[in-house]
Design an enzyme around this catalytic site. Structure first.
Site, mmCIF file in Angstrom:
data_model
loop_
_atom_site.group_PDB
_atom_site.id
_atom_site.type_symbol
_atom_site.label_atom_id
_atom_site.label_comp_id
_atom_site.label_asym_id
_atom_site.label_seq_id
_atom_site.Cartn_x
_atom_site.Cartn_y
_atom_site.Cartn_z
ATOM 1 N N SER A 119 0.653 -1.305 0.241
ATOM 2 C CA SER A 119 -0.312 0.281 0.242
ATOM 3 C C SER A 119 0.885 0.950 0.057
ATOM 4 C CB SER A 119 -0.915 0.173 1.671
ATOM 5 O OG SER A 119 -2.017 -0.764 1.269
ATOM 6 N N HIS A 140 -2.088 -3.088 -6.566
ATOM 7 C CA HIS A 140 -2.631 -2.758 -5.426
ATOM 8 C C HIS A 140 -4.147 -3.002 -5.461
ATOM 9 C CE1 HIS A 140 -3.530 0.052 -2.329
ATOM 10 N NE2 HIS A 140 -2.606 -0.800 -1.070
ATOM 11 N N GLU A 152 -5.140 -1.605 -8.347
ATOM 12 C CA GLU A 152 -4.847 0.073 -8.882
ATOM 13 C C GLU A 152 -3.323 -0.798 -9.711
ATOM 14 O OE1 GLU A 152 -5.568 3.555 -6.028
ATOM 15 O OE2 GLU A 152 -4.040 2.285 -5.362
ATOM 16 N N ASN A 191 -6.198 5.341 -1.496
ATOM 17 C CA ASN A 191 -6.061 6.121 -0.147
ATOM 18 C C ASN A 191 -5.746 7.145 -0.353
ATOM 19 O OD1 ASN A 191 -6.589 3.736 0.305
ATOM 20 N ND2 ASN A 191 -4.200 2.845 0.443
#
Ligand SMILES: NC(=O)c1ccc[n+]([C@@H]2O[C@H](COP(=O)([O-])OP(=O)(O)OC[C@H]3O[C@@H](n4cnc5c(N)ncnc54)[C@H](O)[C@@H]3O)[C@@H](O)[C@H]2O)c1
Length: 302
Positions: A119, A140, A152, A191
């Site tokens: 992450s 991801h 991702e 995020n």
């Protein structure tokens, strides 16, 4: 370049579910973990999840049994390298990831694409431990990987386009939705968006413009978010966001990257959200919300 054989390194929360998703889509999957107990725990958890899906009629028993036939586990990396794609989902520590990729670089054939599910670490920070930066990227996934559609696909500076194309085909095959990042940036897209909303919510709160409940209500009722930013921080754990921001601040030195004073005060006093019974809100023993934390009082104690 077709991706049929996959090695998932790490059988924790993410790795086990990523492996199951790939096996359900028809890939042959090996899961590697250093800890045999974690592998067994993951297998039990997946068996229970899949049984529940069969009972609810979401999957057939035949499809689930066939997926488990394609899924094997090992604690020995030496047996596991002859694959098209490695997805790394081990502990979030850069030296451990670099060490694993360096070892895999020696074990895997030249065709093998290396992907990290990290992450926070960008592809180039891990690719330099290998001789195949052109075949390295991040894939991801989001938690829980069995459910969340987004993946991702993060290009490093040296990732070759055919490798990205092959990974996009893989993401489609496993029934997920790809979001491509043309350039690497810590936090990637989702995020960072989440963080921007959270940071603005904290600015509004600390500036005295609106209280926790008002800001959460606006996010839910005006923007259609399933929960407000403070409710979400309480759910995921206030310490998680605190640690992510602290780590980023250590790298950038930018004050905007430091944790807010409210978040720091809550973490210092052990109020980490639902898991401790108090965060921005307070919770009863059965997890139901009982009230709102008096942040003025908290700062007084601080
Ligand atoms: N948990 C999340 O919400 C989430 C979401 C997206 C991405 N990620 C990323 O996924 C990765 C894994 O996270 P997680 O939540 O599944 O962690 P976890 O702690 O549940 O699992 C990690 C697993 O890796 C194993 N492991 C540790 N070192 C290893 C090594 N050297 N070789 C092989 N196995 C090793 C551990 O035994 C454990 O089973 C991290 O990089 C994290 O950033 C996590």
């Amino acid at each position: 370049m077709s991706i049929d054989q996959v090695l998932v390194a790490g059988s924790g929360a993410m790795g086990s579910q990523i492996a199951m998703v790939a096996a359900l889509a028809g890939c042959t999957v090996t899961v590697y973990d250093v800890d045999a107990a974690r592998v067994e725990q993951a297998r039990q958890h997946l068996l229970e999840r899949m049984d529940a899906q069969v009972t609810k009629g979401r999957r057939t028993r035949e499809a689930v049994d066939a997926a488990f036939q394609r899924l094997t586990a090992t604690t020995s990396l030496a047996d596991a390298g002859a694959v098209d794609l490695v997805i790394e989902a081990i502990v979030e520590r850069l030296p451990a990831k670099r060490e694993l990729f360096a070892e895999l670089d020696g074990l895997c054939p030249a065709r093998t694409v290396f992907a990290s599910n990290s992450s926070s670490f960008v592809p180039s920070s891990m690719a330099t431990a290998t001789t195949r930066a052109d075949r390295f990227l991040n894939l991801h996934f989001f938690n829980p990987a069995l459910v969340m559609p987004c993946v991702e696909v993060v290009r490093g500076p040296d990732t070759a386009s055919p490798v990205v194309e092959a990974c996009l085909a893989f993401v489609e095959r496993i029934g997920k939705t790809a979001v491509v990042l043309d350039k690497e940036i810590p936090g990637f897209v989702a995020n960072r968006l989440l963080g921007a909303v959270r940071d603005e919510a904290l600015r509004l709160l600390e500036g005295g413009y609106a209280d926790v409940e008002a800001i959460d209500t606006a996010a839910r009722t005006a923007l259609g978010y399933p929960m407000g930013p403070f409710e979400l921080m309480d759910l995921t754990g206030i310490d998680i966001g605190y640690l992510t921001k602290t780590a980023r601040f250590e790298v950038t030195g930018d004050a905007a990257d430091a944790p807010s004073r409210t978040v720091s005060a809550l973490v210092e006093q052990g109020h980490l959200g639902r898991k401790t019974g108090r965060g921005f809100y307070t919770y009863g023993p059965s997890g139901d919300r009982t009230g709102v934390t008096d942040l003025a009082d908290l700062k007084g104690q601080h």
